[in-house]
Design a protein around this motif. Structure first.
Motif, PDB file in Angstrom:
ATOM      1  N   VAL A  28       1.001  -1.199  -0.025  1.00  6.97           N
ATOM      2  CA  VAL A  28      -0.077   0.056  -0.260  1.00  6.97           C
ATOM      3  C   VAL A  28       1.013   1.218   0.061  1.00  6.97           C
ATOM      4  CG1 VAL A  28      -1.595   1.427   1.413  1.00  6.97           C
ATOM      5  CG2 VAL A  28      -2.059  -1.110   1.031  1.00  6.97           C
ATOM      6  N   ILE A  29       2.154   1.272   0.757  1.00  5.77           N
ATOM      7  CA  ILE A  29       2.981   2.436   0.702  1.00  5.77           C
ATOM      8  C   ILE A  29       3.473   2.594  -0.589  1.00  5.77           C
ATOM      9  CG2 ILE A  29       5.371   3.179   1.573  1.00  5.77           C
ATOM     10  CD1 ILE A  29       4.315   1.864   4.455  1.00  5.77           C
ATOM     11  N   GLN A  30       3.738   1.418  -1.599  1.00  2.12           N
ATOM     12  CA  GLN A  30       4.493   1.564  -2.572  1.00  2.12           C
ATOM     13  C   GLN A  30       3.263   2.082  -3.731  1.00  2.12           C
ATOM     14  OE1 GLN A  30       6.202  -1.981  -3.974  1.00  2.12           O
ATOM     15  NE2 GLN A  30       7.059  -2.573  -2.128  1.00  2.12           N
ATOM     16  N   LEU A  31       2.290   1.612  -3.454  1.00  6.23           N
ATOM     17  CA  LEU A  31       0.986   2.254  -4.418  1.00  6.23           C
ATOM     18  C   LEU A  31       0.584   3.775  -4.080  1.00  6.23           C
ATOM     19  CD1 LEU A  31      -1.480  -0.731  -4.236  1.00  6.23           C
ATOM     20  CD2 LEU A  31      -0.311   0.364  -6.415  1.00  6.23           C
ATOM     21  N   LEU A  32       0.985   4.175  -2.703  1.00  4.58           N
ATOM     22  CA  LEU A  32       0.662   5.683  -2.569  1.00  4.58           C
ATOM     23  C   LEU A  32       1.824   6.442  -3.173  1.00  4.58           C
ATOM     24  CD1 LEU A  32      -0.514   5.448   1.224  1.00  4.58           C
ATOM     25  CD2 LEU A  32      -1.904   6.094  -1.044  1.00  4.58           C
ATOM     26  N   LEU A  33       3.008   5.904  -2.909  1.00  7.78           N
ATOM     27  CA  LEU A  33       4.202   6.446  -3.675  1.00  7.78           C
ATOM     28  C   LEU A  33       3.984   6.739  -5.166  1.00  7.78           C
ATOM     29  CD1 LEU A  33       7.257   4.943  -1.662  1.00  7.78           C
ATOM     30  CD2 LEU A  33       6.230   7.676  -1.616  1.00  7.78           C
ATOM     31  N   LEU A  34       3.550   5.413  -5.682  1.00  9.00           N
ATOM     32  CA  LEU A  34       3.294   5.524  -7.065  1.00  9.00           C
ATOM     33  C   LEU A  34       2.246   6.604  -7.525  1.00  9.00           C
ATOM     34  CD1 LEU A  34       4.025   4.329  -9.838  1.00  9.00           C
ATOM     35  CD2 LEU A  34       2.021   2.481  -9.715  1.00  9.00           C
ATOM     36  N   THR A  35       1.030   6.759  -6.812  1.00  7.26           N
ATOM     37  CA  THR A  35       0.029   7.944  -6.996  1.00  7.26           C
ATOM     38  C   THR A  35       0.858   9.119  -7.045  1.00  7.26           C
ATOM     39  OG1 THR A  35      -1.496   6.342  -6.235  1.00  7.26           O
ATOM     40  CG2 THR A  35      -2.207   8.620  -6.112  1.00  7.26           C
ATOM     41  N   ASP A  36       1.686   9.463  -5.745  1.00 10.76           N
ATOM     42  CA  ASP A  36       2.284  10.794  -5.663  1.00 10.76           C
ATOM     43  C   ASP A  36       2.946  10.970  -6.942  1.00 10.76           C
ATOM     44  OD1 ASP A  36       1.035  11.091  -3.182  1.00 10.76           O
ATOM     45  OD2 ASP A  36       2.933  10.366  -2.048  1.00 10.76           O
ATOM     46  N   LEU A  37       3.598   9.937  -7.313  1.00 12.77           N
ATOM     47  CA  LEU A  37       4.680  10.248  -8.595  1.00 12.77           C
ATOM     48  C   LEU A  37       3.735  10.583  -9.939  1.00 12.77           C
ATOM     49  CD1 LEU A  37       7.595  10.177  -9.928  1.00 12.77           C
ATOM     50  CD2 LEU A  37       6.744   7.812 -10.596  1.00 12.77           C
ATOM     51  N   GLU A  38       2.860   9.888  -9.933  1.00 11.62           N
ATOM     52  CA  GLU A  38       1.947  10.227 -11.124  1.00 11.62           C
ATOM     53  C   GLU A  38       1.146  11.620 -11.005  1.00 11.62           C
ATOM     54  OE1 GLU A  38      -0.897   6.851 -11.248  1.00 11.62           O
ATOM     55  OE2 GLU A  38       0.998   5.583 -12.341  1.00 11.62           O
ATOM     56  N   THR A  39       0.850  11.966  -9.925  1.00 13.00           N
ATOM     57  CA  THR A  39       0.242  13.371  -9.633  1.00 13.00           C
ATOM     58  C   THR A  39       1.396  14.424  -9.502  1.00 13.00           C
ATOM     59  OG1 THR A  39       0.002  13.100  -7.133  1.00 13.00           O
ATOM     60  CG2 THR A  39      -1.861  12.661  -8.609  1.00 13.00           C
ATOM     61  N   ASN A  40       2.605  14.332  -9.600  1.00 11.54           N
ATOM     62  CA  ASN A  40       3.772  15.039  -9.592  1.00 11.54           C
ATOM     63  C   ASN A  40       3.710  15.638  -8.174  1.00 11.54           C
ATOM     64  OD1 ASN A  40       4.766  14.857 -12.298  1.00 11.54           O
ATOM     65  ND2 ASN A  40       3.161  16.107 -12.743  1.00 11.54           N
ATOM     66  N   ASP A  41       3.560  14.795  -7.399  1.00 11.50           N
ATOM     67  CA  ASP A  41       3.828  15.330  -5.733  1.00 11.50           C
ATOM     68  C   ASP A  41       5.289  15.299  -5.570  1.00 11.50           C
ATOM     69  OD1 ASP A  41       1.213  16.322  -5.573  1.00 11.50           O
ATOM     70  OD2 ASP A  41       0.471  14.487  -4.641  1.00 11.50           O
ATOM     71  N   ILE A  42       5.885  14.020  -5.889  1.00  6.71           N
ATOM     72  CA  ILE A  42       7.094  13.942  -5.737  1.00  6.71           C
ATOM     73  C   ILE A  42       7.943  13.764  -7.005  1.00  6.71           C
ATOM     74  CG2 ILE A  42       7.146  12.869  -3.459  1.00  6.71           C
ATOM     75  CD1 ILE A  42       7.234  10.228  -4.361  1.00  6.71           C
ATOM     76  N   TYR A 105       9.188   6.980 -15.353  1.00  5.99           N
ATOM     77  CA  TYR A 105       7.918   7.053 -16.105  1.00  5.99           C
ATOM     78  C   TYR A 105       7.564   6.311 -17.186  1.00  5.99           C
ATOM     79  CZ  TYR A 105       8.123  11.463 -13.524  1.00  5.99           C
ATOM     80  OH  TYR A 105       8.175  12.312 -12.570  1.00  5.99           O
ATOM     81  N   GLN A 106       8.536   5.552 -17.571  1.00  5.57           N
ATOM     82  CA  GLN A 106       8.459   4.470 -18.641  1.00  5.57           C
ATOM     83  C   GLN A 106       7.783   3.206 -18.122  1.00  5.57           C
ATOM     84  OE1 GLN A 106      12.287   3.771 -20.248  1.00  5.57           O
ATOM     85  NE2 GLN A 106      12.521   5.528 -21.352  1.00  5.57           N
ATOM     86  N   ILE A 107       8.124   2.801 -16.713  1.00  2.01           N
ATOM     87  CA  ILE A 107       7.303   1.576 -16.085  1.00  2.01           C
ATOM     88  C   ILE A 107       6.298   1.926 -15.193  1.00  2.01           C
ATOM     89  CG2 ILE A 107       9.730   0.467 -16.217  1.00  2.01           C
ATOM     90  CD1 ILE A 107      10.010   1.038 -13.521  1.00  2.01           C
ATOM     91  N   THR A 108       5.776   3.098 -15.060  1.00  2.00           N
ATOM     92  CA  THR A 108       4.492   3.434 -14.106  1.00  2.00           C
ATOM     93  C   THR A 108       3.494   2.455 -14.166  1.00  2.00           C
ATOM     94  OG1 THR A 108       3.755   5.226 -15.319  1.00  2.00           O
ATOM     95  CG2 THR A 108       5.354   5.847 -13.529  1.00  2.00           C
ATOM     96  N   SER A 109       3.027   2.531 -15.219  1.00  2.00           N
ATOM     97  CA  SER A 109       1.809   1.499 -15.603  1.00  2.00           C
ATOM     98  C   SER A 109       1.941  -0.042 -15.205  1.00  2.00           C
ATOM     99  CB  SER A 109       1.119   1.572 -16.809  1.00  2.00           C
ATOM    100  OG  SER A 109       2.057   1.232 -17.813  1.00  2.00           O
ATOM    101  N   LYS A 110       3.077  -0.557 -15.715  1.00  2.00           N
ATOM    102  CA  LYS A 110       3.739  -1.840 -15.498  1.00  2.00           C
ATOM    103  C   LYS A 110       3.861  -1.985 -14.002  1.00  2.00           C
ATOM    104  CE  LYS A 110       7.081  -5.283 -16.802  1.00  2.00           C
ATOM    105  NZ  LYS A 110       8.150  -5.392 -17.679  1.00  2.00           N
ATOM    106  N   PHE A 111       4.579  -0.959 -13.391  1.00  2.00           N
ATOM    107  CA  PHE A 111       4.755  -1.159 -12.060  1.00  2.00           C
ATOM    108  C   PHE A 111       3.384  -1.424 -11.191  1.00  2.00           C
ATOM    109  CE2 PHE A 111       6.626   0.639  -8.043  1.00  2.00           C
ATOM    110  CZ  PHE A 111       7.255  -0.544  -7.597  1.00  2.00           C
ATOM    111  N   GLY A 112       2.681  -0.409 -11.563  1.00  2.00           N
ATOM    112  CA  GLY A 112       1.296  -0.320 -10.803  1.00  2.00           C
ATOM    113  C   GLY A 112       0.364  -1.665 -10.995  1.00  2.00           C
ATOM    114  N   ASN A 113       0.564  -2.136 -12.149  1.00  2.00           N
ATOM    115  CA  ASN A 113      -0.111  -3.458 -12.279  1.00  2.00           C
ATOM    116  C   ASN A 113       0.527  -4.683 -11.377  1.00  2.00           C
ATOM    117  OD1 ASN A 113      -1.949  -2.535 -14.152  1.00  2.00           O
ATOM    118  ND2 ASN A 113      -0.819  -2.844 -16.002  1.00  2.00           N
ATOM    119  N   HIS A 114       1.958  -4.622 -11.448  1.00  2.00           N
ATOM    120  CA  HIS A 114       2.661  -5.508 -10.700  1.00  2.00           C
ATOM    121  C   HIS A 114       2.102  -5.406  -9.213  1.00  2.00           C
ATOM    122  CE1 HIS A 114       6.557  -7.288  -9.363  1.00  2.00           C
ATOM    123  NE2 HIS A 114       6.572  -6.264  -8.418  1.00  2.00           N
TER     124      HIS A 114
END
Length: 140
Positions: A28-42, A105-114
């Motif tokens: 869940v922490i990894q998913l939250l970090l991924l969401t922060d990355l996708e929304t340009n918070d980090i 940024y090339q692997i965000t969708s694949k990483f999210g599915n993973h």
């Protein structure tokens, strides 16, 4: 179901529930970090730094429980966890477990599915451990 009534099984299942709960929290922490990355918070460097700190403990916890099930002759639980252990080992050996900030940024969708697949697996394992623990407690 002879495996469910052996001695020390309550402790094993309780520790397994705690461990898989920790694994769910890490995902869940990894998913939250991924969401922060996708929304340009980090930025990608901060994302990679934070994710790379979390991935290795996840692998170690999963490996510890799989080996514990093997050493304590919990064959069914070991076989259920073995594919994830092998997958983690293959990713670790091929150095794919670390996230590169230049390729984030090339692997965000694949990483999210993973991550979602791993979250579903860990949640299924949580309910299996819970069922086995309750079955063992109420069958006595």
């Amino acid at each position: 179901m002879w495996e469910l009534s052996t001695g020390g099984f309550d402790v094993t299942m309780t520790l397994s529930l705690i461990g898989v709960g920790g694994l769910i929290a890490l995902i869940v922490i990894q998913l939250l970090l991924l969401t922060d990355l996708e929304t340009n918070d980090i930025n990608s460097i901060e994302f990679s730094r934070r994710i790379n700190k979390i991935i290795l403990p996840e692998y170690i916890i999963q490996a510890a429980f799989t080996v514990w099930f093997l050493l304590s002759f919990r064959w069914v639980l070991c076989v259920l966890n073995l594919p994830v252990l092998v997958y983690h080992y293959m990713r670790y050996q091929s150095r794919l477990h670390k996230i590169d900030p230049t390729k984030v940024y090339q692997i965000t969708s694949k990483f999210g599915n993973h991550l979602m697949i791993k979250l579903v697996f860990y949640m299924i394992m949580f309910f299996i451990y819970l069922f086995v623990l309750l079955f063992n407690l109420f069958s006595e």
